[in-house]
Design a protein around this motif. Structure first.
Motif, PDB file in Angstrom:
ATOM      1  N   ALA A 247       0.839  -1.200   0.000  1.00 31.79           N
ATOM      2  CA  ALA A 247       0.000   0.000   0.000  1.00 31.79           C
ATOM      3  C   ALA A 247       0.868   1.241   0.000  1.00 31.79           C
ATOM      4  CB  ALA A 247      -0.907   0.007   1.233  1.00 31.79           C
ATOM      5  N   PRO A 248       0.360   2.334  -0.546  1.00 29.09           N
ATOM      6  CA  PRO A 248       1.085   3.605  -0.447  1.00 29.09           C
ATOM      7  C   PRO A 248       1.194   4.040   1.008  1.00 29.09           C
ATOM      8  CG  PRO A 248      -0.694   3.737  -2.068  1.00 29.09           C
ATOM      9  CD  PRO A 248      -0.889   2.467  -1.312  1.00 29.09           C
ATOM     10  N   ARG A 249       2.303   4.672   1.329  1.00 24.06           N
ATOM     11  CA  ARG A 249       2.489   5.116   2.715  1.00 24.06           C
ATOM     12  C   ARG A 249       1.391   6.075   3.138  1.00 24.06           C
ATOM     13  NH1 ARG A 249       8.653   7.037   2.275  1.00 24.06           N
ATOM     14  NH2 ARG A 249       7.798   7.673   0.258  1.00 24.06           N
ATOM     15  N   TRP A 250       1.016   6.992   2.238  1.00 20.40           N
ATOM     16  CA  TRP A 250      -0.003   7.968   2.622  1.00 20.40           C
ATOM     17  C   TRP A 250      -1.330   7.296   2.937  1.00 20.40           C
ATOM     18  CZ3 TRP A 250      -4.616   8.364   0.144  1.00 20.40           C
ATOM     19  CH2 TRP A 250      -4.711   7.821  -1.140  1.00 20.40           C
ATOM     20  N   ALA A 251      -1.677   6.234   2.185  1.00 19.87           N
ATOM     21  CA  ALA A 251      -2.955   5.550   2.417  1.00 19.87           C
ATOM     22  C   ALA A 251      -2.952   4.836   3.762  1.00 19.87           C
ATOM     23  CB  ALA A 251      -3.230   4.561   1.293  1.00 19.87           C
ATOM     24  N   ALA A 252      -1.852   4.123   4.047  1.00 20.70           N
ATOM     25  CA  ALA A 252      -1.777   3.387   5.310  1.00 20.70           C
ATOM     26  C   ALA A 252      -1.786   4.341   6.501  1.00 20.70           C
ATOM     27  CB  ALA A 252      -0.527   2.518   5.331  1.00 20.70           C
ATOM     28  N   LEU A 253      -0.976   5.391   6.422  1.00 16.15           N
ATOM     29  CA  LEU A 253      -0.898   6.326   7.546  1.00 16.15           C
ATOM     30  C   LEU A 253      -2.204   7.092   7.724  1.00 16.15           C
ATOM     31  CD1 LEU A 253       2.734   7.682   7.066  1.00 16.15           C
ATOM     32  CD2 LEU A 253       1.916   5.995   8.731  1.00 16.15           C
ATOM     33  N   THR A 254      -2.882   7.401   6.616  1.00 18.21           N
ATOM     34  CA  THR A 254      -4.178   8.082   6.724  1.00 18.21           C
ATOM     35  C   THR A 254      -5.204   7.185   7.409  1.00 18.21           C
ATOM     36  OG1 THR A 254      -3.733   9.365   4.724  1.00 18.21           O
ATOM     37  CG2 THR A 254      -6.025   9.195   5.435  1.00 18.21           C
ATOM     38  N   CYS A 255      -5.235   5.914   7.031  1.00 16.70           N
ATOM     39  CA  CYS A 255      -6.186   4.982   7.654  1.00 16.70           C
ATOM     40  C   CYS A 255      -5.897   4.810   9.141  1.00 16.70           C
ATOM     41  CB  CYS A 255      -6.132   3.631   6.943  1.00 16.70           C
ATOM     42  SG  CYS A 255      -6.838   3.646   5.284  1.00 16.70           S
TER      43      CYS A 255
END
Length: 718
Positions: A80-88
């Motif tokens: 997964a993209p880092r931004w997607a994981a960290l946002t979730c």
């Protein structure tokens, strides 16, 4: 879920995606769910042996959690993209923090949350079941022979000379861990933590089925949905149930995806089954999802999928154990819900028989020789029929009025609410025909409509796979179970229709399923929009078109959820009740025995005083045939019951204390009519609770009084 990048629907990794981000997004919630499921399982024997105490239970829980976590670590993750994981993760943490900051203090029993909180407190302090009412202090067997005497109170049943809590043990056991850590505050905060983990678990399922870039949209929409926030604020079973079920779906997706890795598929199938069956330690209606997974198992067996047998065995083992635990600990509760439970059991047996028959026919080649089942027209026909079913469900308010027995206790509550709200009095109404409207209150009709379209598209894709003309999609099992359970829940919610309490019934499966479907629809539209637009006009930038559609889709899903929740986002109900209970406990001294003598005290205080204050407690109930509350005949019968109970308590060496909280008469008037001495008001709390409405979305609160008056029972006349 609408991703067609591979035959199984597995998202295709790109250079921007990272394994550590995928691990955080898709594996961590599965580990958390496995730990939660393990705790609910080991709690059963420890409570049975009266060993649910920190010195014994914590080491056992730790070992079980580590073992479950190690097994769950083997579940494959998705890059997964880092931004997607960290946002979730940020959304999940924010959901947990906000629910914790606004958590309710429902400990004076009026609703399920109060009964579960008291159940958890009992487990945390006593360590076993059933509840000992200390009958000797109340007069022993002679008390039970008195027709006006009862140990029972709402959600706490009198069974012989003991008291049995209503609900299943799993959720109270989880909440009791918080009580060991930080008393009442810790107990009341556990649902918020579990709710945050559940949001992350749904994001993980979205990443596996729709794509990791769309997981934040699903997480934000679900976290903002008011029923989810409402459940996370209180001691309800829904937050852990949602966590465990979402994790089971995630593992099921991976099990079906690994058709070319038989050993891994079998291990994942068994793990998914264990998680699905473990839901039985949290909620009795898990039987619905277990029943619906049986046709999936039948299809997998017919296709000789390596996960089939393991999924069946993994589901069966915890299901049987959960059923045995329910019979052992919650038999009175099962009897009260038999009207809903027996059809579930019948459906489970019926689907098991039909599934077994279907496997035999498929392996014998009978189904393959049936022209109707192999026709290429079957997919559009079934999709059309399914669309008709969805339209029927949505249109029910136009032509249907659902009712129940008007003598049911829930019907009487509905009639009272109708009177308070100025609605026509028809207590038998369940308002179940409006169940889809309830979902639209919180998600908006665009999201509900997108979810319906996505479901139709997915069914159209699934049918050829079931016919053997295409690869079986990895999302097959969650889709089949989700569609079946959603339709059944919408058809018959099986809950008193006062909101927002009624809406928690949709939290474990219906709301997240609709959110994931709507997210999938937005993802597919964003992917296809440039191509579709290019057919009618020149497209200079495909990326810009796709981004515009994505942004519009985000607004369609997030904005309605935000607007619906905003009026109650900062609401904190039942605040001050923990302090009120502590104040009530201080009002009693060694040797005091409490007798609840009016309607509210009988409903709210017996288990609070018995379980929290360690005061032997019972209720005195006069049959309605004697006369109305406040009538001379009623007062005379109640005085005689008080005299009998007080004499038994004094003979046992105790001091009988009458407790009143209100009802038809003010509590102080009730005590005065009974001749109580030394009357005093112990608690005088005015606190908000959720608004109680029937036909509109709740957007406020109402205020209630939490009173407790006491007086010493009069000495017998000489």
């Amino acid at each position: 879920m609408l991703d067609a990048s591979s035959p199984t629907g597995a998202p295709t990794p790109t250079r921007e995606e990272h394994r550590w981000a995928g691990l955080l997004l898709t594996r961590v919630p599965v580990v958390l769910a496995a730990v939660v499921a393990a705790v609910t399982v080991v709690a059963v024997p420890l409570v049975l042996l009266d060993l649910w105490r920190p010195v014994v239970a914590l080491p056992v829980v730790l070992v079980a959690a580590v073992a479950a976590g190690r097994l769950a670590v083997g579940v494959p993750d998705v890059a997964a993209p880092r931004w997607a994981a960290l946002t979730c993760v940020g959304i999940a943490v924010a959901a947990a923090v906000w629910a914790g900051l606004t958590h309710a203090e429902h400990v004076v029993l009026r609703r399920d949350a109060g009964s579960l909180a008291l159940y958890a407190h009992h487990l945390a302090t006593v360590g076993g079941l059933p509840v000992d009412p200390r009958l000797g202090a109340l007069g022993g067997a002679a008390a039970l022979a008195d027709p006006a005497f009862t140990l029972a109170s709402p959600a706490y049943y009198e069974v012989g000379d003991v008291v049995v809590p209503q609900f299943l043990m799993g959720a109270p056991a989880l909440f009791s861990l918080g009580a060991w850590a930080a008393g009442w505050t810790g107990l009341l905060l556990v649902p918020a933590l579990l709710g945050g983990a559940a949001v992350l678990a749904v994001a993980g399922v979205t990443a596996r089925t729709v794509g990791p870039r769309w997981a934040p949209l699903a997480a934000a929409t679900l976290a903002l949905a008011q029923p989810v926030l409402h459940a996370n604020r209180s001691t309800y079973t829904e937050p852990p149930a949602l966590l465990v079920f979402a994790a089971a779906c995630a593992v099921l997706v991976e099990a079906l995806r690994r058709v070319d890795q038989p050993r891994l598929a079998a291990r994942l199938g068994g793990g998914a089954g264990l998680l699905l069956g473990a839901g039985g330690f949290l909620r009795i209606d898990f039987l619905r999802e277990v029943a619906l997974v049986l046709p999936v198992v039948a299809v997998l067996l017919a296709l000789r999928h390596p996960a089939a047998r393991a999924l069946l065995a993994g589901t069966a083992l915890p299901t049987v154990l959960a059923a045995l635990a329910a019979v052992a600990y919650s038999r009175p509760y099962l009897a009260t819900i038999s009207a809903s439970l027996l059809p579930l059991v019948a459906a489970l047996v019926g689907l098991a028989v039909l599934s077994a028959l279907g496997v035999r026919l498929a392996r014998a080649g009978v189904l393959a020789r049936t022209s109707v089942l192999t026709s290429a027209r079957l997919a559009p026909v079934l999709t059309g029929l399914f669309a008709v079913v969805l339209l029927v469900v949505a249109s029910r308010p136009l032509w249907m009025v659902t009712r129940q027995d008007p003598e049911d206790s829930g019907a009487k509550l509905v009639a009272g609410l109708q009177q308070n709200l100025g609605l026509p009095i028809d207590g038998g109404r369940t308002y179940a025909e409006h169940s889809l409207d309830w979902m639209a209150w919180y998600l908006g009709w665009p999201a509900v409509g997108l979810a319906g379209v996505a479901a139709c598209v997915l069914l159209h894709r699934l049918v050829p796979a079931l016919q053997g003309r295409a690869a079986l999609p990895a999302w097959t099992a969650p889709f089949v179970v989700g569609v079946g359970s959603t339709l059944l829940t919408l058809y018959r919610p099986g809950i008193t229709p006062d909101h927002p309490w009624a809406d928690r019934r949709f939290v474990p499966l219906v709301l997240p399923f609709l959110v994931v479907l709507a997210t999938a629809a937005v993802a597919r539209l964003a992917a296809r929009a440039p191509e579709l637009l290019a057919r009618v006009m020149p497209v200079t930038s495909r990326g810009l078109v796709s981004s515009g559609v994505s942004a519009f889709g985000v607004v369609l899903l997030v904005l309605p959820a935000l607007l619906a929740t905003w009026p109650v986002a900062g609401q904190r109900t039942e605040r001050g009740e923990v302090a009120a209970v502590a104040q009530a406990c201080r009002a009693f001294t060694e040797g005091d025995v409490a007798l609840a003598v009016d309607p509210r005290s009988r409903n709210e205080w017996p288990q609070v005083l018995r379980g929290t204050c360690d005061v032997p407690s019972a209720s005195l109930v006069i049959r309605s045939s004697v006369g109305a509350v406040g009538s001379e005949a009623y007062d005379q019968a109640l005085r005689e019951a008080v005299d009998r109970a007080a004499a038994r308590i004094r003979a046992a060496g105790g001091r009988p204390v009458l407790v009143a909280a209100g009802g038809v008469l003010a509590p102080e008037e009730t005590l005065a009519r009974l001749g109580g001495t030394e009357p005093r008001q112990v608690t005088d709390l005015r606190t908000p609770e959720d608004q109680r409405v029937l036909i509109t979305r709740p957007d406020g609160e109402q205020w209630i009084s939490v009173d407790l008056w006491t007086a010493v029972a009069p000495l017998p006349a000489t």
